[in-house]
Scaffold this motif. Structure first.
Motif, PDB file in Angstrom:
ATOM      1  N   THR A 102       0.840  -1.190   0.000  1.00  0.00           N
ATOM      2  CA  THR A 102       0.000   0.000   0.000  1.00  0.00           C
ATOM      3  C   THR A 102       0.880   1.247   0.000  1.00  0.00           C
ATOM      4  O   THR A 102       2.079   1.178   0.303  1.00  0.00           O
ATOM      5  CB  THR A 102      -0.900   0.035   1.244  1.00  0.00           C
ATOM      6  OG1 THR A 102      -0.068   0.165   2.400  1.00  0.00           O
ATOM      7  CG2 THR A 102      -1.776  -1.209   1.342  1.00  0.00           C
ATOM      8  N   VAL A 103       0.289   2.370  -0.307  1.00  0.00           N
ATOM      9  CA  VAL A 103       1.020   3.636  -0.300  1.00  0.00           C
ATOM     10  C   VAL A 103       1.676   3.854   1.061  1.00  0.00           C
ATOM     11  O   VAL A 103       2.872   4.155   1.148  1.00  0.00           O
ATOM     12  CB  VAL A 103       0.077   4.814  -0.663  1.00  0.00           C
ATOM     13  CG1 VAL A 103       0.724   6.151  -0.349  1.00  0.00           C
ATOM     14  CG2 VAL A 103      -0.336   4.734  -2.133  1.00  0.00           C
ATOM     15  N   GLU A 104       0.922   3.705   2.133  1.00  0.00           N
ATOM     16  CA  GLU A 104       1.478   3.961   3.468  1.00  0.00           C
ATOM     17  C   GLU A 104       2.546   2.945   3.854  1.00  0.00           C
ATOM     18  O   GLU A 104       3.557   3.310   4.457  1.00  0.00           O
ATOM     19  CB  GLU A 104       0.373   4.038   4.514  1.00  0.00           C
ATOM     20  CG  GLU A 104      -0.324   5.382   4.516  1.00  0.00           C
ATOM     21  CD  GLU A 104       0.632   6.580   4.503  1.00  0.00           C
ATOM     22  OE1 GLU A 104       1.531   6.666   5.361  1.00  0.00           O
ATOM     23  OE2 GLU A 104       0.485   7.446   3.619  1.00  0.00           O
ATOM     24  N   ARG A 105       2.347   1.687   3.532  1.00  0.00           N
ATOM     25  CA  ARG A 105       3.367   0.671   3.859  1.00  0.00           C
ATOM     26  C   ARG A 105       4.654   0.911   3.071  1.00  0.00           C
ATOM     27  O   ARG A 105       5.750   0.772   3.608  1.00  0.00           O
ATOM     28  CB  ARG A 105       2.838  -0.732   3.592  1.00  0.00           C
ATOM     29  CG  ARG A 105       1.893  -1.215   4.641  1.00  0.00           C
ATOM     30  CD  ARG A 105       1.495  -2.644   4.390  1.00  0.00           C
ATOM     31  NE  ARG A 105       0.565  -3.085   5.406  1.00  0.00           N
ATOM     32  CZ  ARG A 105      -0.108  -4.208   5.330  1.00  0.00           C
ATOM     33  NH1 ARG A 105       0.036  -5.014   4.308  1.00  0.00           N
ATOM     34  NH2 ARG A 105      -0.938  -4.546   6.292  1.00  0.00           N
ATOM     35  N   LEU A 106       4.514   1.246   1.803  1.00  0.00           N
ATOM     36  CA  LEU A 106       5.702   1.518   0.984  1.00  0.00           C
ATOM     37  C   LEU A 106       6.438   2.756   1.491  1.00  0.00           C
ATOM     38  O   LEU A 106       7.668   2.754   1.587  1.00  0.00           O
ATOM     39  CB  LEU A 106       5.310   1.685  -0.480  1.00  0.00           C
ATOM     40  CG  LEU A 106       4.867   0.408  -1.187  1.00  0.00           C
ATOM     41  CD1 LEU A 106       4.237   0.744  -2.538  1.00  0.00           C
ATOM     42  CD2 LEU A 106       6.018  -0.563  -1.352  1.00  0.00           C
ATOM     43  N   TYR A 110      10.191   2.701   3.070  1.00  0.00           N
ATOM     44  CA  TYR A 110      11.234   3.541   2.475  1.00  0.00           C
ATOM     45  C   TYR A 110      11.841   4.473   3.524  1.00  0.00           C
ATOM     46  O   TYR A 110      13.063   4.584   3.638  1.00  0.00           O
ATOM     47  CB  TYR A 110      10.660   4.324   1.296  1.00  0.00           C
ATOM     48  CG  TYR A 110      11.679   5.153   0.558  1.00  0.00           C
ATOM     49  CD1 TYR A 110      12.820   4.570   0.020  1.00  0.00           C
ATOM     50  CD2 TYR A 110      11.484   6.516   0.380  1.00  0.00           C
ATOM     51  CE1 TYR A 110      13.761   5.339  -0.671  1.00  0.00           C
ATOM     52  CE2 TYR A 110      12.408   7.290  -0.307  1.00  0.00           C
ATOM     53  CZ  TYR A 110      13.548   6.691  -0.825  1.00  0.00           C
ATOM     54  OH  TYR A 110      14.470   7.451  -1.504  1.00  0.00           O
ATOM     55  N   GLU A 111      10.996   5.113   4.313  1.00  0.00           N
ATOM     56  CA  GLU A 111      11.503   5.996   5.364  1.00  0.00           C
ATOM     57  C   GLU A 111      12.366   5.225   6.356  1.00  0.00           C
ATOM     58  O   GLU A 111      13.428   5.709   6.768  1.00  0.00           O
ATOM     59  CB  GLU A 111      10.347   6.680   6.095  1.00  0.00           C
ATOM     60  CG  GLU A 111       9.684   7.744   5.265  1.00  0.00           C
ATOM     61  CD  GLU A 111       8.484   8.366   5.953  1.00  0.00           C
ATOM     62  OE1 GLU A 111       7.634   7.622   6.494  1.00  0.00           O
ATOM     63  OE2 GLU A 111       8.403   9.609   5.947  1.00  0.00           O
ATOM     64  N   ALA A 112      11.926   4.040   6.739  1.00  0.00           N
ATOM     65  CA  ALA A 112      12.699   3.230   7.691  1.00  0.00           C
ATOM     66  C   ALA A 112      14.045   2.825   7.091  1.00  0.00           C
ATOM     67  O   ALA A 112      15.076   2.855   7.777  1.00  0.00           O
ATOM     68  CB  ALA A 112      11.900   1.989   8.100  1.00  0.00           C
ATOM     69  N   GLU A 113      14.043   2.450   5.831  1.00  0.00           N
ATOM     70  CA  GLU A 113      15.302   2.049   5.194  1.00  0.00           C
ATOM     71  C   GLU A 113      16.239   3.239   5.041  1.00  0.00           C
ATOM     72  O   GLU A 113      17.455   3.108   5.216  1.00  0.00           O
ATOM     73  CB  GLU A 113      15.041   1.372   3.849  1.00  0.00           C
ATOM     74  CG  GLU A 113      16.194   0.531   3.369  1.00  0.00           C
ATOM     75  CD  GLU A 113      16.551  -0.599   4.316  1.00  0.00           C
ATOM     76  OE1 GLU A 113      17.766  -0.753   4.622  1.00  0.00           O
ATOM     77  OE2 GLU A 113      15.663  -1.348   4.769  1.00  0.00           O
ATOM     78  N   CYS A 114      15.694   4.407   4.710  1.00  0.00           N
ATOM     79  CA  CYS A 114      16.529   5.614   4.627  1.00  0.00           C
ATOM     80  C   CYS A 114      17.122   5.949   5.988  1.00  0.00           C
ATOM     81  O   CYS A 114      18.302   6.318   6.079  1.00  0.00           O
ATOM     82  CB  CYS A 114      15.720   6.793   4.077  1.00  0.00           C
ATOM     83  SG  CYS A 114      15.268   6.607   2.338  1.00  0.00           S
ATOM     84  N   ASP A 115      16.329   5.813   7.052  1.00  0.00           N
ATOM     85  CA  ASP A 115      16.851   6.031   8.399  1.00  0.00           C
ATOM     86  C   ASP A 115      17.974   5.041   8.711  1.00  0.00           C
ATOM     87  O   ASP A 115      19.009   5.418   9.270  1.00  0.00           O
ATOM     88  CB  ASP A 115      15.741   5.891   9.450  1.00  0.00           C
ATOM     89  CG  ASP A 115      14.774   7.056   9.467  1.00  0.00           C
ATOM     90  OD1 ASP A 115      15.099   8.134   8.905  1.00  0.00           O
ATOM     91  OD2 ASP A 115      13.675   6.894  10.042  1.00  0.00           O
TER      92      ASP A 115
END
Length: 172
Positions: A102-106, A110-115
């Protein structure tokens, strides 16, 4: 010391003076934020809609970039944590969406991986060199520049797809 804003929704390159590292990280964060802004606000249908002959979608771009972050930062700088993509075929497959994407899961993934990328990269200086299967060796500086290029290129793709979807354009 230069204060750097890592808010992915900030909309501006936050460091315009300062160290080389601060500038590189700021540009990468700017493009990461642009990608997220292109995804957010889209319906699930629009985020997954194919508007070009390839399988490229806004949602697929974010899923792909999540894997790219993992491969260039965690896999290379924190060996054993994840597997690196080794073929063009597997890289193309990273755009494929599953029902749970979903949009929110993606966006959250992505935010978690960037962090995680920021945390891993912070342990090394720009001249730190690691082995890379296709290229031999790369420095953290090279990884940051490559990720700016990769993320900016896909942000441009997302911008075009978003314009085709609802007419919105630009990085903000």
């Amino acid at each position: 010391m230069v204060e750097r804003n890592v808010d992915p929704t900030a909309g501006l390159v936050q460091v315009r003076t300062g160290s080389e590292r601060a500038v590189l990280e700021s540009f990468l964060d700017f493009h990461r934020g642009t990608v997220l802004r292109k995804l957010r606000g889209l319906s699930e249908t629009d985020a997954a809609r194919r508007l070009v002959p390839s399988a490229t979608t806004v949602a697929g771009l974010v899923k792909h970039l999540t894997l790219v972050e993992r491969n260039w930062f965690s896999a290379l700088l924190d060996p054993g944590s994840v597997v690196v993509l080794t073929t063009e075929e597997s890289a193309l497959a990273s755009f494929a969406l599953a029902d749970e994407d979903t949009v929110e899961r993606l966006a959250a993934a992505y935010e978690a991986e960037c962090d995680r990328s920021r945390t891993v990269a912070a342990r090394f200086d720009l001249d730190h060199v690691v082995p890379q299967p296709q290229l031999g060796e790369v420095s953290l500086r090279w990884i940051l520049v490559h990720m700016i290029e990769e993320t900016a290129r896909h942000a441009g793709h997302a911008d075009i797809l978003r314009e085709l979807t609802d007419g919105s354009t630009g990085a903000f």
